[in-house]
Structures are given as C-alpha cells and as structure tokens.
Design a protein around this motif. Structure first.
Motif, PDB file in Angstrom:
ATOM      1  N   VAL A  99       2.828  -5.463  10.081  1.00 31.87           N
ATOM      2  CA  VAL A  99       2.651  -5.187   8.871  1.00 31.87           C
ATOM      3  C   VAL A  99       3.641  -4.952   7.916  1.00 31.87           C
ATOM      4  O   VAL A  99       4.824  -4.029   8.565  1.00 31.87           O
ATOM      5  N   ASP A 132       0.736  -2.890  13.042  1.00 34.42           N
ATOM      6  CA  ASP A 132       0.067  -2.772  13.284  1.00 34.42           C
ATOM      7  C   ASP A 132      -1.032  -2.292  14.680  1.00 34.42           C
ATOM      8  O   ASP A 132      -0.558  -2.219  15.748  1.00 34.42           O
ATOM      9  N   HIS A 137      -5.296  -6.625   8.818  1.00 31.77           N
ATOM     10  CA  HIS A 137      -3.938  -5.539   8.993  1.00 31.77           C
ATOM     11  C   HIS A 137      -4.994  -4.125   8.831  1.00 31.77           C
ATOM     12  O   HIS A 137      -5.731  -3.975   8.197  1.00 31.77           O
ATOM     13  N   ASN A 138      -4.065  -3.297   9.926  1.00 31.72           N
ATOM     14  CA  ASN A 138      -5.085  -1.976   9.389  1.00 31.72           C
ATOM     15  C   ASN A 138      -3.032  -1.263   9.525  1.00 31.72           C
ATOM     16  O   ASN A 138      -2.488  -1.245   8.911  1.00 31.72           O
TER      17      ASN A 138
END
Length: 507
Positions: A301, A380, A402-403
């Motif tokens: 990210v 991520d 994305h996380n």
C-alpha cells in the motif's frame, strides 16, 4: 529435427531470472533464458519523461482484467531485465522482524518458514553482485551485518539539509541502500533526475540486465532467446516432472525440452503460466494441489507524496537518497508498526500530467520545481481472495483489494506532519490503489507443508520435482520495504542448492 534441449530453462530475465542466469554462468550445464520482450534500446528517449510516462514507450500495452471485470493496462515492462530496468534500485534487506508474525489491527502478517540469519549470507552476495551502496549502522531497524560493498551515495545539499532538520526533531533518516554502478565517477552513474522509473541510457543502474543477463551471456553455457514467450509447461505422464516448455518465439510455436525449469516471470505471470499448464494430473493448474496458485497476491500500500513550498525551488537532481524507518517497528505508543518512508526520484511535469491529466502544464511545472518527492509504504496482508486467475479466453484476471488501510493512513498522516514541520505549505498525495502491479509478490508462497504452500524452502514446487520459482511469488508476506534484494538473495540461495543437487554437485 529434434526439439532443442537444455539442462536448465529459465523463464523470465528480471531479478529472479537474470540473477539465476548469472549464478549458473560458467557451470557444466546448458542454460537457456526465455524473455518474451526484447532489449531496451539505448536511445535518447530513455531519459525523456514524456516518452517514458506520457507515451509509455517501454510499457506493455497488454490488458488485464480487474476484480470488477474491467480492462486495465498493468504497470509492466517486458524486456531483458524485466521491471528492474525501470526500478529506482532501492535494494533493502527485510528487517529481522519481517520474518516473524506481525500483528496489525486488520490482521496478521504471517511468519516466514526461514529466518533472517538463513538468508543473511545470500544478502551479502546479492549486495556485492548488484553493487549496493549504503552505510552500516545508519538504519536502527537493520540487523547486524557486514559493511556494504560500497559507501553510501551522498545527499545533495537540499536533501542533506532535510536530514539535518529531521535529526534535530529526533527522526533518524539514513542513506538509502542503492544499486548504482560507479556513481559520480568517470563512465559511471551521473546521479541524474531520470533514474527512478526510467531505463538508464548509460547502463549504470544495477538492474537484472546489467548485473545478471549481460555478464551471464559472456559464458558459453548461457543462451538468451528474446521475443520468446512461454505459453505452457509440459509434464511427463506421471505429472511429477516437467519435460519441456511450449514457446511462442516471434510468432512461431517451438517445443523445447529441459532437465530443470526455473520459472521467474513475475508473481502474476508465473502464477498465470502454472494455471495455463493444467493437465489430467493437475486439473486446477500445474503444482496446484494446495489450491493456492495465484492466491495471496500482494503489492504494498503506497502513497506518493510531494512536500510543496511555493517560494522554495528545489534544484536537486538525484533526490532518492533518504530513508526513514522510525515507524517501521511498534513504537510511538502503538503496538503495531506502520511502515517505511523514502525520498523518491524527482517528479517531472510529464509524470504529473500522466497521473493527473486535467492539471495545466504550467501548474505541473511549478509544482515539481518547488517540491520534494516522498513515498510512504505499508505492507498489505496476504488475503486468499486477492488472486491471479485466467479469464475464459486465457487473459490474466487480477482480483485485488488493498487492506491494512488504517495503518497506511496513520503512516501517511505521520509523514505529512513531518513534512509540514520541515516547512512544507502543502503536502500533495496520490495513491495508485488497486491497479498497482509494482512490488507484486505472494502468489506461490513457500513453506514446509504442501497443503498450505506451493513451494518448498528452496522454491521447488511441492508437486513437480524439477520445477523451481525464483521471483517474488514465494513471499508469504510483503513486509514494507522494496522486495528486489530479497528476490536476488533467495535466487542465489536456490542456485547454490540447485548446483549441489539437480545439477550434479557442480557448485
């Protein structure tokens, strides 16, 4: 005419494939490197921002499909050296803590099946091979280690002043570890402003072509085919061994046979090739008894940030020399880490226009002349639903969301506050979001259990005994630093294992 035969066929010429070719050069084994693209020409456009960014002269025009079923053009380069021809050559080791489980508010980054000390000797060799410049002890998160092969690249005056200002505020900025060839020396790297995301006209950047493929081709046992795309791996009747590779070589279908195959086409394309190579014995794709081929895709990210001051022109050319890991480990009242911050190569107006086409050129010019460019990067987390698959017509589908975004937002907020304390009037941010395909990893994770991993600890597939993978596919987690050096180090480790085993103890 008999099909061409090679002891080792390497698919891909990037960080994994190019390094493997170099490691096998001069050995008693015939080696073929397959590269679907061609050589990047040395031409004036190498250093032209409009050619590289607006006209995408060197990027693929291939279209993948995203999780919404929409076409998109990935950030991919198919050429000798792969995407490394366009990297910024920041060559980090993973931190020791990256090999252990890391707890975040949104989930767990899993442990690696090896520890830092296992990989440390090959990190040493990787840094020597790719001529890494750095400063031992400057980064407080770095493990004890040998000195870098070359001294750190000095900061230009503006960046040196920023480092001093950060130090006065208790921030431990350090010189980025950079792969450059003879920087600021006659015939070497010019430390110019067209390095990060540009090919080097002088071949003075440590990429997989310059440090891997080209030196390997000086040995009689290594051959390179360009314009040669592997479309399918062929196995024997048992399904336990690869016997050959089907190749589209400049429009002609060629079948070649191999004693060992090393797959290094990148985390997306390597997974796609295995899925495309399904057989009666491997009905869900080659080496996919675990069902994990293509799953757990990661790509970091990342947010690009520019610290803008309307009355301060930044004359810096080579800006990418500063790293900040103050937020890499749990601290500042947090039980979890945030990630990594580094200065970036100079933005150009053409780059800004490519990202923000509605911005007037005069505004883009004013912006980049008065800004300092940074990158905030968070790991991520591996999610089995973030995956590579194939569409019914055989195209690549990348389902990616994305996380770990809470953590990333905290890092960006810390970075923006830091820049404002240094005098920036405005901090402009841009996140590439789910279309990001740089720093791709994780689609063929390695481990000891064939039920929960695709590769063993030496990146041999559990299901197929003579098939190895040496790109970033093997990562079980993405950490929060650039993955390139870890790919190179693990490739050297795999090469030593291969030479001691399958290739008859000729290490």
């Amino acid at each position: 005419m008999a099909d061409p035969h090679f002891d080792v066929v390497i698919i891909g010429s990037g960080a994994g494939g190019g390094t493997m070719a170099r490691a096998l050069a001069g050995r008693d084994a015939s080696v073929l490197v397959l590269e679907r693209g061609d050589w990047v020409p040395q031409e004036k456009e190498n250093w032209e921002p409009a050619a590289v960014w607006r006209r995408r002269r060197y990027r693929t025009d291939e279209r993948w499909v995203n999780r919404k079923g929409e076409d998109f053009v990935p950030f991919m380069h198919y050429n000798v050296g792969g995407n490394t021809k366009f990297w910024g050559a920041a060559l980090f080791r993973l931190r020791e803590s990256d090999f252990d489980p890391v707890e975040y508010p949104g989930g767990t980054s899993p442990a690696w099946p090896i520890d830092y000390q296992t990989l440390a000797p090959w990190y040493d060799r990787a840094e020597e091979l790719y001529e890494v410049h750095g400063q031992k002890g400057a980064d407080p998160t770095e493990a004890d280690r040998k000195p870098y092969p070359h001294p750190a690249v000095p900061h230009e005056p503006v960046m040196a002043r920023i480092v001093e200002q950060l130090a006065a505020r208790g921030v431990g900025a350090f010189p980025l570890p950079l792969g450059l060839i003879n920087p600021a020396e006659p015939g070497g790297c010019l430390l110019c402003d067209t390095c990060n995301s540009f090919p080097c006209l002088l071949r003075a950047k440590s990429d997989a072509d310059t440090c891997g493929v080209t030196p390997a081709l000086e040995s009689e046992n290594v051959e390179l085919w360009t314009g040669a795309r592997a479309v399918r791996l062929v196995t024997d009747a048992s399904g336990r061994r690869v016997t050959g590779v089907e190749v589209n070589r400049r429009g002609e279908r060629v079948h070649l046979t191999a004693g060992t195959v090393v797959l290094a086409a990148g985390a997306v394309n390597s997974a796609a090739l295995l899925l495309a190579s399904r057989t009666d014995r491997h009905t869900d794709g080659l080496a996919n008894s675990s069902g994990l081929v293509g799953r757990h895709y990661m790509a970091h990210v990342s947010t690009m940030m520019e610290a803008f001051h309307p009355f301060q022109v930044n004359p810096t050319l080579f800006q990418k020399t500063v790293g900040i890991n103050d937020f890499y480990l749990p601290d500042h009242g947090r039980s979890y880490p945030l990630g990594h911050i580094q200065s970036q190569g100079r933005a150009h107006a053409a780059i800004v226009k490519a990202v923000m086409p509605g911005l007037p050129m005069w505004a883009a010019e004013a912006w980049v002349q008065r800004g300092v460019d940074w990158l905030a990067m968070t790991e991520d987390l591996p999610d089995p639903e973030n995956r590579v698959s194939l569409t019914p017509d055989g195209r690549i589908r990348l389902d990616y969301r994305h996380n770990n975004l809470q953590v990333h937002r905290e890092l960006v907020r810390e970075a923006a506050q830091m820049m404002r304390r240094l005098g920036a009037w405005v901090v402009i941010r841009h996140r590439f979001k789910n279309a990001n395909t740089t720093h791709q990893c994780g689609t063929l994770r390695f481990g000891e259990d064939p039920r929960t991993s695709v590769l063993d600890l030496y990146c041999r597939t559990h299901d197929v005994e003579n098939l190895f993978v040496t790109d970033s596919s093997f990562f079980p987690s993405s950490a929060a630093v650039n993955p390139g050096l870890t790919v190179i180090a693990q490739t050297l480790r795999v090469a030593d294992h291969l030479l001691a085993t399958d290739l008859g103890g000729s290490a």
